[in-house]
Design an enzyme around this catalytic site. Sequence first.
Site, PDB file in Angstrom:
ATOM      1  N   GLY A  98      36.977  57.660  43.506  1.00  0.00           N
ATOM      2  CA  GLY A  98      38.342  57.773  43.994  1.00  0.00           C
ATOM      3  C   GLY A  98      38.907  59.170  43.820  1.00  0.00           C
ATOM      4  O   GLY A  98      39.614  59.683  44.700  1.00  0.00           O
TER       5      GLY A  98
ATOM      6  N   THR B 288      32.400  54.901  37.681  1.00  0.00           N
ATOM      7  CA  THR B 288      31.874  55.435  38.930  1.00  0.00           C
ATOM      8  C   THR B 288      32.871  55.228  40.064  1.00  0.00           C
ATOM      9  O   THR B 288      33.088  56.120  40.893  1.00  0.00           O
ATOM     10  CB  THR B 288      30.530  54.776  39.279  1.00  0.00           C
ATOM     11  OG1 THR B 288      29.640  54.911  38.168  1.00  0.00           O
ATOM     12  CG2 THR B 288      29.908  55.435  40.501  1.00  0.00           C
ATOM     13  N   ASP B 289      33.489  54.055  40.118  1.00  0.00           N
ATOM     14  CA  ASP B 289      34.526  53.811  41.115  1.00  0.00           C
ATOM     15  C   ASP B 289      35.686  54.786  40.954  1.00  0.00           C
ATOM     16  O   ASP B 289      36.204  55.341  41.932  1.00  0.00           O
ATOM     17  CB  ASP B 289      35.050  52.383  40.989  1.00  0.00           C
ATOM     18  CG  ASP B 289      34.214  51.366  41.747  1.00  0.00           C
ATOM     19  OD1 ASP B 289      33.452  51.768  42.647  1.00  0.00           O
ATOM     20  OD2 ASP B 289      34.309  50.172  41.435  1.00  0.00           O
ATOM     21  N   ILE B 290      36.120  54.990  39.729  1.00  0.00           N
ATOM     22  CA  ILE B 290      37.264  55.866  39.483  1.00  0.00           C
ATOM     23  C   ILE B 290      36.936  57.306  39.855  1.00  0.00           C
ATOM     24  O   ILE B 290      37.726  57.995  40.528  1.00  0.00           O
ATOM     25  CB  ILE B 290      37.706  55.751  38.018  1.00  0.00           C
ATOM     26  CG1 ILE B 290      38.305  54.360  37.762  1.00  0.00           C
ATOM     27  CG2 ILE B 290      38.721  56.839  37.666  1.00  0.00           C
ATOM     28  CD1 ILE B 290      38.548  54.040  36.311  1.00  0.00           C
TER      29      ILE B 290
END
Length: 407
Positions: A184, A179-181
Amino acid sequence: MPGALSHIRVLDLSRILAGPWAGQLLADLGADVIKVERPGAGDDTRGWGPPFLKDEHGENTSVAAYYLCANRNKRSVTIDITRPEGQALVKQLAAESDVVLENFKLGGLAQYGLDYAALKAINPRLIYCSITGFGQDGPYAPRAGYDFLIQGLGGLMSLTGRPDNEEGGGPMKVGVALTDILTGLYATNAVLAALAWREKSGEGQFIDLALLDVQIACLANQAMNYLTTGQNPKRLGNAHPNIVPYQDFPTADGYMILAIGNDGQFARFCAEAGAPELAADARYATNKARVENRGALIPALKRLTIERSTADWVKALEALAVPCGPINTLADVFADPQVQARGLKVTMPHPLAGEVPLVANPLRLSATPVEYRNPPPLLGEHTEQILNRTLGLSATQIEELRAAGVI
């Protein structure tokens, strides 16, 4: 040749992963990314180990492997933004920047006068990307957001893992902070869109990006399966909800993946496996029928696949244009001839370790290729350079700030 974004400066106030991932991608494309970090501590991920990068003697350095994954091609400056003098420095940098990336909690930078309204007054052309867990509004907006929590709250873990009635069944997070990636990557796209609009309008803008929004947007076909039926998709392990057979299968020496996408591929697989009658069976002849009868079909296929090794299956099925492949360890991945041919591991000089191995950027641009200019920076490595060359501070002024603990 200069990178596509060599005319862009990014002020990266973010830490951990989502914001730094966006900053690294912009930096790889040529942008001058200035990473602002806390004096003496820096980005949290600098200490997220082991493992740590090893020096030429095999001893651990102070740099965690985690930090290395998202901070290439940046310059690091240490500034205490809780101090008025530090806030003034960041404002000066914002005045000289095109983009700000930040992932503080809702309103977290307003108390320091570093929110969008304050920086827009200094630089109306500024593009300000704020990454939060839940966005700028809604009942959850004040909450902190973490990838693991969002994978659960956003539905991904309800789709990932073995069914409850199987051994090891239950919800499972993805093995990387996906989810973070993805956030980004969305942030990078939003910044590029805002830059394109600024070329036409001359105006900057505010980007409100939430981990939860991104996670739900990336549920893709599974979200549509629910929205069109009202039925919650079930966890299927490595199986596909809409295509059969499309999952892992046991082999004589491990496992392989079959990713059969049409009836012709299924018929060729069955012929190679010595069971052409399965493709002729009305229960399995079409994908629709195979999805409806997967409970009977999959065990039958597993009895066939376990008779040969993974390598034998891959060789035979590739020759028949039937999608099939191994389940590689990371050692297997970086030893793979295709991975090596594509140069997906790069090595850069590093001041503490001599050199550092990194995963290459996957973008291949013919006119403005990705450049590997700088390894992930040491904490505050470029503080004097940035304050002197970018802001014009003298050596005396810089030393005074350092003595006062501002930098």
